[in-house]
Every structure is written in C-alpha cells, then in structure tokens.
Design a protein around this motif. Structure first.
Motif, mmCIF file in Angstrom:
data_model
loop_
_atom_site.group_PDB
_atom_site.id
_atom_site.type_symbol
_atom_site.label_atom_id
_atom_site.label_comp_id
_atom_site.label_asym_id
_atom_site.label_seq_id
_atom_site.Cartn_x
_atom_site.Cartn_y
_atom_site.Cartn_z
ATOM 1 N N SER A 139 1.027 -1.304 -0.050
ATOM 2 C CA SER A 139 0.041 0.389 0.093
ATOM 3 C C SER A 139 0.712 1.204 0.271
ATOM 4 O O SER A 139 2.188 0.949 0.034
ATOM 5 N N MET A 140 0.637 2.322 -0.524
ATOM 6 C CA MET A 140 1.532 3.564 -0.575
ATOM 7 C C MET A 140 1.620 3.996 0.861
ATOM 8 O O MET A 140 2.895 4.135 0.777
ATOM 9 N N ALA B 72 -4.110 -2.146 -6.034
ATOM 10 C CA ALA B 72 -2.949 -1.830 -6.461
ATOM 11 C C ALA B 72 -3.531 -2.408 -7.826
ATOM 12 O O ALA B 72 -3.425 -1.658 -8.803
ATOM 13 N N THR C 243 -1.503 12.888 -5.926
ATOM 14 C CA THR C 243 -0.231 12.183 -4.773
ATOM 15 C C THR C 243 0.184 11.130 -6.462
ATOM 16 O O THR C 243 -0.910 10.355 -6.957
ATOM 17 N N ARG C 244 1.196 10.597 -6.647
ATOM 18 C CA ARG C 244 1.534 9.797 -7.691
ATOM 19 C C ARG C 244 0.887 8.324 -7.080
ATOM 20 O O ARG C 244 1.688 7.925 -5.209
ATOM 21 N N GLU C 245 0.765 7.713 -7.314
ATOM 22 C CA GLU C 245 0.371 6.213 -5.926
ATOM 23 C C GLU C 245 1.641 5.124 -6.976
ATOM 24 O O GLU C 245 1.237 4.384 -8.364
ATOM 25 N N TYR C 246 2.333 4.515 -6.472
ATOM 26 C CA TYR C 246 3.643 3.984 -7.162
ATOM 27 C C TYR C 246 3.520 2.805 -7.543
ATOM 28 O O TYR C 246 3.571 1.529 -7.932
ATOM 29 N N ASN C 247 2.665 2.287 -6.513
ATOM 30 C CA ASN C 247 2.163 0.875 -6.344
ATOM 31 C C ASN C 247 1.272 1.104 -7.926
ATOM 32 O O ASN C 247 1.516 -0.745 -8.204
#
Lengths: 373, 295, 297
Positions: free
Chosen positions: C49-50, C69, C258-262
């Motif tokens: 998770s983030m 994700a 916001t970027r959600e890298y997952n």
C-alpha cells in the motif's frame, strides 16, 4: 524413336558461354551418361533440358515436340537431384504423389499410380515414412519413383551418386543399372566419375568446355578415344603420352621417340596415314605395356608375338600396390610411363625392366590439334 | 535479348512482391525523400512547396535545444554501446565457462530485452526515485549521507537512461556473442589448453578477434537503438530535468506534432538520418567484408 | 562442446573446492541478481500500500499482500481524462497484435520465398532499400506516412495502426525468411518446379510447412515487438485504440495529484506480463529470433 533432340544449343551464365552450339540425340531406352570435370557444362545441359535454365539459342525437343520455352512442369521429364531433394515434410507417399496433385490429378488416381510405382521400386512398405527415416538407397528409389509416377518419358539424373560413400555408391550404381534394364526408360545421367560412366552407360558423351568431345559406347570411348582430351580423361592411371614423329620404313610406318621405335599396323589409322616426319603423340594405356621379364614369358616370345613391340627398358621409380595389381612408374628415355603389373612378379625400386607394347592397341594423336589420326 | 519467359510462375512471383515494392519505394524511399523536400521548405503546420534552401538547417543549428539533444545523443550512444558491449561480452565469457549454471542463468540476462522501453523506463524511474527508491533504501541501512539522485540531477539525468537501457540490452549482446562463440572451432579451445594459455588471454587475444562479425552485428543493432531512442526517455525523464536528457527524436516529434513546425522537424530528421548512416556505414562495410571472407 | 568441458576434462574438482571458479560463480550469480532486481522491486511495490511504500525500504517485503493496486491499475486508475485503468489498453493491444503478427509474418514468408528462390529483376535493389530503411529512425518517415494514410481515413483506426506495424516490421520479417529459405537446398525448389508446382503451390504446400519453426520464431518476435511498441501506437492508433504501452505511460506520467507508485508498478507489470510470459514459455525461440534477426543481410 528419338526421346530427346538438342539442336545447336548455347547457354550463357553470367556472360560466359557454358554450352556452345551443342547437338545431341538420345534414342528411346538409352542410358546416356554425360561425363566431364566440374564446370564443363554437363549439369547446365541437364538443367536446360529440364527447363530449369533458359538457353541463349538453339532448340530442345522432347519426344519430338519443341519444348525449348516450356515451363519445367510441362515437359514430362523427371529429375533425380544430387541431394535427391526429397520434400522433408512429406511422407514417401506424399513425395511420390506431389507432382500429380500439383497437376490436379484426382485423388484416387494419384493413390493408384503411387502404389504401382511403390511396388515396382519395393517402396510399398515405406509409404508412411518421412525422408529422414529412409536409408540412402531407399531415398534414391523415392527420388526415382517421383519421376516414374508422372510417367516421365525422360529421366534426368544429376550426379545422384556423388554424395555417397564408396561402398553405398557401388551398390546403388548396380541398383540403378538393374532398374534401367528392368524399366527400359530413357535416362540421361550426369557424372564426373569415370567408373560410374563406363559401368552405367549404353552411350557415353565426354564433355569439355561446353562441347561434347566424343560420343560413343563406353568401349569405343575407352579403346579409341577421339582426341587427346578424352584419352587423358578416361582411364586410371591415365593414358601415357609420348611425343615423337613418324618415319616411313618401306611399306610400314614407325613411331619414333627418343630411345623408342614402334612399328604401327596399317589398320590403326582412321583415314589417311600420316606423312613421313610428321610429329605425333602416342597414347599408351598402362595395361598395354607388358613386362618382358614376367615369369613364363621370355623376352624372345614377346618379340615374336605378332604386333608386340619392344620399347626398351625402363627403370622402376615408384610402386603403388593396389591389392589385386600394382602400378609401376617407369623411367624411360622418352619420359615417365605408368604400367600395370598383374602377374604377381615382384619388382624393386631402381630395377631395370624390359618392356613391350601391344602396337594394335595404341592411339596416335596429332601433335597440334590433339585429334586422333 | 530474350523476351520469352521460361518460368510462367515468374509473373506470379513479381505480383507477390508488389507489397514489398510498395513499402520499399513509397514508405521508405519515398517518405524519406519527401521529408528531405519538406526540410527545404518553409512549412509550418502544413506542407507548403516553396523552397527556402538550407534556412531550416541554419535555424536548426542555432537552436540550443537541438544542439543539446545532439550532444546528449553522442554521449548516450558512446556510453550505451560501450557498456552493453563490455557487459554483454563478460556475461558471454562467464556463461561459456560455467556452462551448467550459466546455461540456466542465460535466460535471466535476456529477459529485460523482452520488456518494452516504456516499462523499462518506468521501472528505473521508480528505482531511482530519490525520495523512495534506492537512495532512500540505502539511507535506511544507515548510510544517511548516501546520494544517488541522478534522476533529478541536471548533470546526471542522462546517465539514468544509460543505466536503464543497458540493463535492457546487454542480454542481446550476450546472446549474439554466445552464438558466435558456439561457432568457433572446438579445436581452438583444445589448442589453447595444450598451449596452457590462460582463459582471459585466450578470450582477449584469440576469441574476441574471431568474434569480429558478431561484435559488428551487435554494435549495429545497438546503434540502431541509439538513433531510435525515444520511448525510454519519454517514460523515464520526459527529457528533463529541464532539457538535461533531451534527444533528437524527441525534438523531431515535438516539432512535428506539438509545435507544428514540420519543416524544422524534417530538417532534424534529415540530420539524424545522415549521422546514422555515417556512423553505421563503416560497420556495414566491415561486416559485409568479413561475411564475404567467411563465405 | 562447451569450453568448460574442454578446459577441464580430467576429474574436475568440485566447484566449491576451486577458489577461482568460486569467484567466477559468485560473479555470475550476483550479476544475475542485479538483472533480476528491477523485476523484484517492481513486484514488491505493486503488492504494497502507499503507506507501506513510504514506511518500508524499497527492497523490503510487504507486511501484507495487497492486490488493491493491481485492481486499480487494471480497472480504475486514470490514464489521462478517463479513469478506467489500463484494461482497455490491454484489449486494444491484443486487437492490434494479432492481425499485425499474422499479416507481417505471412508477408515476410512470402517475400523471403520470392527473394530466395525466384530470380526477379530489381528484387535485390528493393530489398537493399528495405534493409537500409530498417536502420533509420522511424521519425523520418512518420509525417509522410501520416500524410499518406490520412486521405484514406486510416490514421487513428485499427486498420491504420496494423498497416503501419506491417510496414515497419517488413524488413526484419523479410530478412529472416529470405535467409531461412536461402539456406534450404535449391534443388528442393527445382524438384517442385519439375513436379509442376507453380509459385503459390510450391509456397503453400512445400515451403511454408518446411518453415514452421521459423514461422514460430517470427511470430514471437513480431508479437513482442508490436506489443512493446509505443511510438507508432501514439501517433497512428488514435484515441480509441491506444495500445497498452501508451496508456501505461499516460497513467504513470500524466496523473495529477499524488502519485501512486504501487498502482504504477502494477500497471507496468501488467503491461510487461505478455512479453514476459511469451519469453518464459518460449525463451529458446526468442533467442533463435535474435540470432535470425541479426544474421547477415
């Protein structure tokens, strides 16, 4: 009936004339062998007959019909390639029937004709196999069968034995000859192997630089070579050549070279006998040289046995044993000659041996043109 | 001259090659020539057929961003090709020596090559993320002063693209060289053993020169990749920060579709093609020569 | 025959007893780990998770597996204006890849056959043009192709992008089949001609079945190549048919907020999954494709 007529055929490859105004007739049922070194145009001739190579000029007639510009598939010729070129993805049955199916022959008829040929060639048990599962001999039979199924009037064989090892080659050579005797089909066989040519051919054509240098039965070609090229090309070890000139002694003619005189029988010459003093080349097959010191044959005997003529003594310089016989290389005053020793008599290097020749068996060639006198 | 045809099938063969002829003549040759023509005009959004000589080329070479792109491409190309060749070669040697384990690992080194440039760029963008990526991970291990923020660093952003694409393409070089090594006569290895030549010496002085053709092939493929470099940049840095990782293909695309200056873009394309040909021609020539020698 | 067997034929010492070999092995294995690292990181991130991403190391395993994700990436992440995940891109790519592969491989085989066996005047020069074209950046031909296809209403359509893929893959597809057929014995072709087989009959009944392995290799090359394409999809596919790679790039690089890298990594993995699966299942053929494609021209 004439199966194939080639008239004034010329073929050029990359600007080079590979076949030069060649004429040839092949009668039905013949086994014609085209013999020559690589690059002499023999395969090109075969390919041109098959329609795989376009001629520059001239005509090709198959069964009396002008086929010079026909599509290869229309000519009704079969071809056996050097590699056999069996279709690897198809079974034996598929290989045999491919040509018929390509022509749209009905399925049942294809099956019948394939079976007939398979029986003839003893391939019926192998119909389901792929080429990779066949032996060399079986492959050759499939390749031939592929041509037979189409009832091709003319069978072209492009060095089909040259990729094989010596043992298999001899076996398949015999099989091929038997097959020809059984089928009576017209076959044209290209090879550079003189043993193959002599054993298989009913007629033999020796080719050089796009021309046929001699055409005749194997015996004619061997015994009475038409020119120095043919003489030197056929026979192993090769024919001995001795340069000299003609001298007239009374009514008879004599061949003279350094340390050598041979009386020539009159029937030796094709047409007009050569003139006194003319330069010639004498061709002498190794098996026609005899050893005067051989057991049971005294030199006196040889001297008086008709046409045999002494050619003096030669010094043994090299011995090549071949099992059944041996080849002796002898130094004469006029040069080195090879001779066959079948008699089991042992000679040593350096030994002097008295020699005689069978004068009726020699060949004489013009020194400049190389043509037979 | 013979007008008669021996092969009727020949007509069908010609017919079958029509699509190829169209592609070669229209889509490759024609399109390239058309681009050249446009580069000599004053076209903006739409092609116009006037003739302004080399004006677009003069503009191009006074354009900071273009010059910077060209410089970037040269630096990138040199580093990328060199790194790929060295890494690929070392991997090939290691695998050739350690056949049992190497054979199994061979596929590990090639898998990145199956991935797209976009995916490659995005993975490395994430790994090199200064806030959460490798830099942060190493700092968490206790090296709090560790810095690895090339992705956002003007002077180093280009190198991150080198890293990502080298990871992607070294396996290709390895594969090509391994295939080449397999083709080398086994007696060479035997002779080296009898002469007690150390392995590194053998590879450097005997095997590597024998691999000239595979090396040339690999270099040619890598250089093609260099000239075409676009996706990875777009995915990873979008040419940034600033213009730190701009490349010519991106300049051309931006001017073709974003800034509607097709003449300038075409001039750029022409320059790129010319440079590509100049760099690759010697390799083409060398490869053709060595192929002919081997034939 | 491998070099290693040749270098040490007699009673080899166990690998762990030979320090030099041990070092080499260690080198090899660590290199392999380095190559695997991005895949490892990508997978880990996609399952976090983030919250966990911010609080754990890049290399740390996720405290608990989360598929959220992946779900988001597939069906709800924003790829520009639309927020429907990259599933649409996946299906677009499938629709593009299948016909592009079938047509390009078929044409390549036909071209290769015609070039290798039929001596056609001018074919050599055409092929040379094609081969040189293969080394040029696509950008040079981009605009003329757009101008060529636009009047035919092919830009921004599925047909258009498929045609463009066929065009740009023609050099390599033609090359590998030409080389493959040229290596077959020519006598095979001559035998078929004597058997009365025409151009197409010999091709379909004989040459095509014989080139099954090459067809597989070419199909694998072409399918991965088209799947991985970004540039052509971006320009020619049109908004309706954007392939997965373009959607992926949009998802990662154009999101606001916001970027959600997952989600990014899950989407990246999803996009890379098809070529990676092909590679895992047919790695050997993939390698053959590289060898075939890099053969002498």
């Amino acid at each position: 009936m004439t199966a194939l007529t080639v008239e004034q055929l010329s073929v050029q490859l990359g600007g080079r004339r590979v076949i030069d105004q060649l004429d040839l007739q092949v009668e039905s049922g013949e086994f014609l062998v085209l013999l020559g070194a690589s690059g002499c145009g023999k395969s090109t001739l075969l390919h041109t007959v098959a329609g795989l190579q376009a001629p520059h000029s001239g005509r090709v007639l198959i069964d009396g019909v002008d086929r010079t510009w026909s599509d290869p598939g229309e000519r009704n010729v079969g071809m056996v390639f050097q590699s056999y070129a069996l279709y690897p993805t198809l079974s034996v049955e598929g290989n045999l029937g491919f040509g018929l199916r390509a022509r749209g022959v009905a399925r049942r008829e294809v099956r019948e004709r394939v079976l007939r040929v398979a029986q003839l060639l003893q391939l019926d048990a192998l119909l389901e196999r792929k080429p990779a599962q066949l032996s060399g001999g079986q492959r050759q039979r499939v390749a031939i069968g592929r041509a037979l199924v189409r009832e091709a009037g003319l069978l072209l064989l492009d060095e089909p034995l040259s990729n094989l090892d010596a043992g298999l080659r001899a076996t398949l050579r015999r099989e091929l000859k038997l097959l020809h005797q059984r089928l009576g089909a017209t076959m044209i066989h290209v090879t550079h192997d003189q043993v193959e040519a002599l054993t298989l051919a009913t007629r033999l054509a020796v080719m050089q630089e796009g021309r046929i240098r001699q055409l005749g039965t194997p015996e004619e070609v061997y015994r009475r070579p038409a020119n120095r090229f043919v003489a030197g090309f056929i026979g192993s070890p090769a024919m001995n050549f001795i340069e000299g000139s003609i001298a007239r002694v009374g009514a008879s003619l004599q061949f003279c070279a350094t340390g050598l005189r041979i009386d020539l029988p009159a029937q030796l010459f094709n047409a007009a006998p050569p003139l006194d003093g003319e330069s010639l080349v004498l061709g002498l097959r190794p098996e026609h040289i005899r050893f005067a010191t051989a057991p049971g044959v005294s030199s006196a005997q040889i001297a008086h046995s008709g046409q045999d003529a002494h050619i003096g003594a030669g010094k043994v310089s090299l011995i090549e044993p071949l099992g059944s016989h041996e080849v002796l290389w002898l130094e004469l005053e006029c040069g080195t000659v090879a001779a066959l020793n079948h008699q089991g008599q042992r000679y040593n290097r350096g030994e002097l041996v008295k020699l005689a020749v069978d004068a009726a068996a020699v060949s004489l060639f013009d020194a400049t043109s190389g043509e037979r006198c | 001259m013979n007008t008669r045809r021996i092969d009727r099938g020949l007509r069908r063969a010609h017919l079958a090659l029509v699509p190829m002829a169209l592609v070669a003549l229209v889509c490759y040759l024609g399109a390239t020539l058309w681009s050249l023509r446009i580069s000599l005009s004053s076209s903006r959004s739409f092609p116009v057929s006037d003739f302004v000589g080399l004006a677009q080329y003069r503009r191009l070479f006074s354009n900071e961003r273009w010059l910077h792109s060209l410089g970037n491409l040269a630096t990138y190309g040199l580093l990328f090709v060199a790194a790929c060749l060295v890494i690929g070669w070392l991997l090939a040697i290691l695998i050739e020596r350690e056949v049992r384990i190497g054979g199994a690992l061979r596929l590990v080194f090639l898998y990145p090559y199956a991935m797209s440039f976009v995916a490659t760029g995005l993975v490395w963008q994430w790994m090199l993320n200064p806030g959460l990526g490798i830099q942060e991970a190493v700092r968490r291990w206790g090296f709090s002063e560790f810095r690895f923020d090339w992705l956002v660093d003007q002077d180093h952003a280009l190198y991150t693209i080198v890293i990502a694409t080298v990871w992607q393409a070294s396996g290709l070089v390895m594969t090509i060289l391994l295939a080449g090594m397999r083709g080398i006569d086994a007696d060479i290895w035997r002779a080296a053993r009898i002469d007690a030549v150390p392995a590194w010496r053998l590879h450097l002085w005997v095997i590597a020169p024998m691999l000239a053709a595979p090396f040339a092939t690999a270099t040619l493929l890598l250089l093609t990749g260099v000239a075409k470099l676009y996706d990875a940049v777009v995915a990873m840095t979008q040419g940034g920060p600033g213009t730190a990782s701009e490349v010519p293909t991106k300049f051309i695309m931006d001017h073709l579709f974003g800034r509607a200056n097709i003449a300038l873009a075409s001039a750029g394309a022409a320059v790129l093609v010319l440079s590509a040909l100049i760099v690759m021609m010697p390799l083409f020539y060398a490869r053709a020569r060595s192929n002919r020698r081997n034939a | 025959m491998s070099a290693q067997q040749l270098m040490r034929p007699s009673a080899p010492r166990r690998w762990y007893a030979d320090p030099a070999r041990l070092a080499l092995l260690a080198l090899l294995v660590s290199a392999a780990l380095c190559f695997l690292l991005p895949l490892y990181v990508m997978s880990l991130t996609s399952f976090k998770s983030m919250e966990e991403i911010r609080n754990t190391s890049l290399f740390a395993l996720p405290p608990q597996l989360s598929f959220a994700a992946w779900q988001a990436a597939w069906s709800s992440a924003c790829t520009g204006v639309a927020c429907e995940g990259i599933s649409a891109g996946f299906w677009n790519s499938v629709l593009i890849v299948i016909p592009s592969t079938l047509i390009a491989v078929g044409l390549g085989a036909l071209n290769g056959y015609a070039l290798a066996f039929w001596r056609l005047r001018g074919a050599g020069s055409l092929f040379a043009v094609l081969m040189i074209g293969a080394f040029l950046p696509i950008q040079v031909m981009m605009l003329p192709l757009v101008r060529l296809l636009a009047p035919l209403h092919l830009v921004g359509t599925l047909t258009g992008i498929i045609i463009v893929h066929v065009i740009f893959s023609m050099p390599v597809m033609t090359l590998i089949f030409r080389n493959y057929y040229a290596a077959l014995p020519r006598e095979l072709f001559l035998a078929a001609r004597l058997d009365g087989a025409g151009f197409l009959y010999a091709f379909l009944r004989l040459m095509l079945p014989m080139s099954l392995p090459m067809l597989a290799v070419a199909a694998i090359m072409q399918a991965t190549g088209v799947w991985n394409d970004y540039l052509l999809g971006l320009v020619f596919a049109g908004r309706e048919h954007l392939p997965m790679t373009v959607q992926l790039n949009n998802l990662v690089n154009t999101t606001t907020g916001t970027r959600e890298y997952n989600v990014d990594m899950a989407a990246t993995l999803l996009t890379a999954l098809v070529p990676l699966l092909i590679y895992a299942l047919a790695g050997r053929w993939f390698v053959r494709g590289i060898a075939a494609g890099s053969l002498k021209a």
